[in-house]
Design an enzyme around this catalytic site. Structure first.
Site, short mmCIF file in Angstrom:
data_model
loop_
_atom_site.label_atom_id
_atom_site.label_comp_id
_atom_site.label_asym_id
_atom_site.label_seq_id
_atom_site.Cartn_x
_atom_site.Cartn_y
_atom_site.Cartn_z
N GLU A 1 0.83 -1.21 0.00
CA GLU A 1 0.00 0.00 0.00
C GLU A 1 0.87 1.26 0.00
O GLU A 1 0.77 2.11 0.89
CB GLU A 1 -0.93 -0.01 1.20
CG GLU A 1 -1.94 -1.14 1.16
CD GLU A 1 -3.02 -1.05 2.24
OE1 GLU A 1 -2.74 -0.49 3.32
OE2 GLU A 1 -4.13 -1.54 2.00
N GLU B 1 -5.38 -8.21 -1.19
CA GLU B 1 -6.09 -8.11 0.09
C GLU B 1 -7.55 -7.81 -0.18
O GLU B 1 -7.87 -6.94 -1.01
CB GLU B 1 -5.54 -6.96 0.96
CG GLU B 1 -4.23 -7.24 1.60
CD GLU B 1 -3.80 -6.13 2.58
OE1 GLU B 1 -4.67 -5.50 3.20
OE2 GLU B 1 -2.58 -5.90 2.66
C1 BG6 Z 1 -4.39 -2.95 4.81
C2 BG6 Z 1 -3.06 -3.41 5.30
O1 BG6 Z 1 -4.44 -1.58 4.99
O2 BG6 Z 1 -5.55 -3.37 5.46
C3 BG6 Z 1 -3.08 -4.53 6.31
O3 BG6 Z 1 -2.17 -3.73 4.26
C4 BG6 Z 1 -4.27 -4.35 7.22
O4 BG6 Z 1 -1.86 -4.56 6.99
C5 BG6 Z 1 -5.53 -4.43 6.37
O5 BG6 Z 1 -4.32 -5.23 8.28
C6 BG6 Z 1 -6.82 -4.38 7.16
O6 BG6 Z 1 -6.82 -3.27 8.01
P1 BG6 Z 1 -7.05 -3.38 9.56
O7 BG6 Z 1 -6.86 -2.03 10.09
O8 BG6 Z 1 -8.43 -3.90 9.74
O9 BG6 Z 1 -6.04 -4.35 10.07
#
Ligand code: BG6
Length: 470
Positions: A176, A368
């Site tokens: 990201e 993701e």
């Molecule tokens: C992304 C990141 O922003 O979202 C992860 O690459 C992160 O590291 C994921 O865990 C989900 O966000 P969060 O805040 O729910 O963990």
């Protein structure tokens, strides 16, 4: 829709799950590991930086993947995973970041991890930098504001490419990368509690990351023939809040703030629209000889995270930002939200895939996507996460639509396939996994793993090659 039409995911599709070292491994000081930015945030990104750490934070043990990876990988293999995305913690390999020689114990750990994946034919997809900069580089060099860090990163990249050249084919440079605009500490090693983080400082640091990333692409291709290196962007489509042309332009302007990062890494040069922004904000990027030519080492594919969409408006009164992931956006009145207020928009994934493919014509990888929810173990010891199944099913359905639209999609790694510590809030009760971990925000728990209902659902998705999605 007929079954035949559902056979649309390519045979080579990398069905997977995604993790990051700092959110699962724990063992934060074991085997010579140095502290990283992830180890000094007791309450996640939005809380204070506490360095040196005082007491124990959730991430210090996380879900103990460092010691339990064999058990976890066996479970992931049982689910049929074809690919596991995780990161190499930079400070396990170079504890301070500026050493000449790597830490052998750290290298050995990832050797063993990749061997374990190979046992089950699970393809590793490895992120070089997932919010894990060694803290020494922050304290002594000012993180990515300092050009010297490029050399340290190149050394790290070269070390791991050389060591794992026979084990890892797919790589990502910066997780990201666009998040540095919103979270300069974790994404850029820049301490906003100590310095005034101006746009000048930020964009210079970003330039250093671009050079480091392009250089890593070049080094990787030289060391590992046939390797594929991707960039990684936080994907967040922004819709105009109304049909008012001013809102449409505002949405375009804000989207470009994110697209800028993919533009440079995928096309190999700064896009023309950024010049106006630089001029109006008195930003001058200091480039060295050779920077422009190194940037031409573009990525092989574009990867992105996708959790939500947002809106944009030029109307100051309506421009109320609601905090989403790391970003904040204007709320979309037509969409539901998760327990954490993230707006759920499966069609936005199809839209994003099409938009990226139209713009770059490079293969895409969804690295993701997932639903953070407060799962509860019922009286029978089960976790019935139908809400997660429905979220993932709806998103995968849109991936299929995008493939039908002609988009080339390499794979999909669902975020947090094993419960882990949240990045933004530093909690563990915000769970994403197919596999539950008995670990709690008050630092208690046995670390026992329990398969959720979604475990069997994803297993079927993979074994049917996506046919049951829909
Ligand atoms: C992304 C990141 O922003 O979202 C992860 O690459 C992160 O590291 C994921 O865990 C989900 O966000 P969060 O805040 O729910 O963990």
């Amino acid at each position: 829709m007929s079954t035949i039409n559902n056979k649309i995911f390519p045979e080579t599709f990398l069905w997977g799950g995604a993790l990051a070292a700092n959110q699962v491994e724990g063992a934060y000081k074991e085997d010579g590991k140095g502290l990283s930015v992830a180890d000094v945030l007791p309450d996640g990104i939005w809380g204070p930086i506490v360095y040196p750490p005082q007491g124990e934070y959730l991430k210090h043990q996380a879900v103990d993947f460092y010691h339990r990876y064999k058990e976890d990988i066996a479970l992931l293999a049982e689910m049929g995973l074809k690919c596991l995305r995780t990161s190499i913690a930079w400070s396990r390999i170079f504890p301070k970041g500026d050493e000449e020689q790597p830490n052998e114990a750290g290298l050995k750990y990832y050797d063993d991890l990749f061997d374990e994946l190979a046992k089950y034919n699970i393809e590793p997809l490895i992120t070089l930098s997932h919010y894990e900069m060694p803290i020494h580089l922050v304290e002594h060099y000012g993180g990515w504001t300092n050009r010297k860090v490029i050399t340290f990163f190149e050394r790290f990249a070269k070390t791991v490419f050389t060591r794992y050249k026979d084990k890892v084919k797919y790589w990502l440079t910066f997780n990201e990368i666009n998040m540095i605009l919103h979270a300069p500490f974790i994404a850029g090693g820049i301490r906003p509690d100590q310095i005034n983080v101006t746009d000048q400082i930020l964009y210079q640091a970003i330039h250093h990351q671009f050079v480091a990333s392009a250089s890593a692409v070049k080094i990787c291709h030289e060391i590992i023939p046939g390797s594929q290196v991707g960039c990684m962007i936080a994907g967040l489509p922004l819709y105009p809040l109304s049909p008012n042309p001013s809102d449409v332009l505002e949405a375009m302007k804000l989207e470009r703030k994110n697209l800028f990062f993919a533009d440079v890494q995928a096309r190999g040069y700064y896009p023309s629209y950024i010049n106006r922004f630089f001029e109006e904000n008195n930003i001058t990027i200091k480039m060295e000889d050779g920077d422009e030519s190194i940037l031409k080492n573009t990525v092989d594919f574009i990867s992105f995270s996708y959790y939500m969409s947002g809106c944009a408006t030029a109307d100051e009164e309506l421009n109320i930002q609601s905090r989403a992931n790391i970003l904040s956006t204007v709320k979309n009145p037509t969409l539901p939200s998760s327990e954490w207020g993230w707006q759920i928009d499966p069609q936005g994934l199809r839209y994003t895939l099409n938009a990226f493919y139209d713009r770059y014509q490079k293969p895409l990888f969804i690295t993701e996507n997932g639903l953070g929810a407060n799962d509860v173990v019922n009286e029978n010891g089960e976790i019935v996460d139908d809400y997660r199944i429905s979220y993932l099913n709806a998103h995968l359905n849109e991936v299929r639509e995008a493939i039908k639209d002609g988009v080339e999609v390499m794979g999909y790694t669902s975020w947090g396939c094993i419960d882990l510590v949240s990045q933004s809030t530093g909690e563990v009760r915000k769970r994403y996994g197919f596999i539950y971990v008995d670990r709690h925000d008050n630092l208690t728990g046995s670390f026992e793993r329990i398969k959720k209902k979604s475990f069997n659902w994803y297993k079927e998705v993979i074994s049917s090659k996506g046919e049951i999605v829909g």
